[in-house]
Design an enzyme around this catalytic site. Structure first.
Site, PDB file in Angstrom:
ATOM      1  NE  ARG A 184      53.658  21.028  53.976  1.00 36.11           N
ATOM      2  CZ  ARG A 184      53.734  21.885  54.995  1.00 36.11           C
ATOM      3  NH1 ARG A 184      53.408  21.488  56.217  1.00 36.11           N
ATOM      4  NH2 ARG A 184      54.112  23.130  54.794  1.00 36.11           N
TER       5      ARG A 184
ATOM      6  CB  SER B 161      55.746  22.640  47.215  1.00 35.15           C
ATOM      7  OG  SER B 161      55.702  24.037  47.422  1.00 35.15           O
TER       8      SER B 161
ATOM      9  CD  GLU C 152      53.651  18.941  49.940  1.00 30.40           C
ATOM     10  OE1 GLU C 152      52.579  19.458  50.333  1.00 30.40           O
ATOM     11  OE2 GLU C 152      54.722  19.561  49.917  1.00 30.40           O
TER      12      GLU C 152
END
Length: 375
Positions: A177, A267, A367
């Protein structure tokens, strides 16, 4: 350069500027000083360089599915990236399909196009909201695939030099990520660091298989009725992934807006990647997946943030009937139940992260990009 980009806002920088909340999937956030909708590459470049020349903070918004903006808003220029265009550079058995898409193109539309043409390599990334330009920044991934596996090049605007710079995929320092497009930042306006590079377009190299890349995720393999590592028609993978995402409230389109479980940033926490000591301290039963090696050669282990959250006592729907709650379908998603403010979501995120740290000994991190706020 064209000067026809749509611009709204307050020259005085008052709080009566255009709203940011409707541009995001969480639907929270105060006003911007100024909003520019850039529909062409020239408009995008002009808006970015214009804000930099004026010494204004800059916030780029694509699909808005990975942003949490503070209730106070953003005292600067918000540029909505709405550029479009997909072109096929080449298509042959040796090199596959080389496809370039503008930063503002919808990501899922590009995936659907790839599947329809028999190009494989991104089918497991179906249903992810947002735009093409965001995918290399975050190294977007799901169900065993991420974009680093298929990105050939990314063409950017370097805000330091004011010139274009093209990166090969191998030079983007992709990680879980993350990428250099996310981590390479520069303080252009005082002490506040912003992303140095603005994505203009991305080029993908996809296989001409008609069948998927090897299925790499156990949940997806079970849904398809195959073993991990098998290949199936790409269209079957896309259908299975969309069904899985819908079951978790993670399909964000007009047909699902009535479902407040979809009012999320997907998420909210990344899966922790731990060294040997951290992995050994995980609670009994916590998932453990090999995650390569660290900078000193030590083995790394990735665990599940969703498992940790539920193990710490934050089950699906935690926070209801409040304005902010965990999704009733997936504990990893923080959702706006219709009247939440950014402060409500941040308070819930802090409660969950603190609870996981206290009860599981693991620090989980957000995130989504936090704008004007922090955990």
């Amino acid at each position: 350069m064209t000067t026809s980009a749509s611009t709204t806002g307050s020259a005085s920088g008052s709080t009566a500027g255009p709203a940011i909340a409707p541009l995001t999937s969480l639907r929270v956030g105060g006003p911007a000083r100024r909003l520019v909708v850039a529909r062409t590459e020239d408009e995008l470049v002009e808006a970015v360089l214009g804000a930099d020349a004026a010494g204004e903070p800059l916030l780029l918004v694509g699909g808005g599915s990975n942003l949490l903006v503070a209730d106070a808003g953003f005292e600067g220029t918000v540029v909505q990236v709405a550029t479009t265009g997909v072109r096929l550079g080449s298509e042959d058995a040796c090199g596959g399909a080389v496809v370039t898409a503008a930063a503002g193109e919808r990501w899922d539309a590009l995936v659907a196009r790839a599947v329809a043409h028999g190009w494989s390599g991104v089918e497991a990334l179906s249903g992810i909201p947002g735009t093409v330009g965001a995918t290399p920044v975050q190294n977007v991934g799901a169900y065993g695939q991420d974009v680093s596996q298929t990105i050939a090049t990314v063409r950017t605007l370097d805000r330091v030099t004011g010139r274009q710079r093209t990166f090969a995929g191998a030079d983007l320092r992709f990680g879980y990520r993350t990428s250099r497009l996310k981590t390479e930042r520069v303080a252009l306006h005082g002490e506040h660091a912003e992303s140095r590079y603005v994505v203009l377009d991305a080029t993908f190299q996809l296989r001409l298989a008609g069948r998927s890349a090897p299925v790499a995720y156990a949940e997806l393999a079970r849904r398809l009725g195959v073993e991990v590592g098998e290949r199936v028609p790409s269209a079957d993978v896309r259908a299975a992934v969309l069904a899985l995402r819908e079951g978790k409230g993670m399909v964000w389109d007009e047909a699902h807006l009535h479902d407040h479980d979809t009012w999320s940033a997907g998420s909210f926490f990344t899966n922790p990647v731990l060294g040997p000591e951290g992995a050994a301290a995980l609670p009994e039963g916590a998932p453990r997946y090999p995650a390569g090696t660290g900078e000193h050669g030590e083995p790394l282990v990735k665990t599940s943030a969703a498992w940790l959250i539920e193990h710490a006592g934050f089950g699906k729907g935690y926070g209801l009937p409040g304005p902010a709650a965990l999704s009733t379908k997936h504990a990893l998603a923080l959702t706006n139940r219709g009247t939440a403010r950014a402060a409500d979501l941040l308070a819930l995120a802090r409660e969950v992260a603190d609870g996981v740290r206290e009860r599981c000994g693991v620090r989980i991190v957000n995130e989504p990009v936090l704008v004007g706020c922090s955990l």
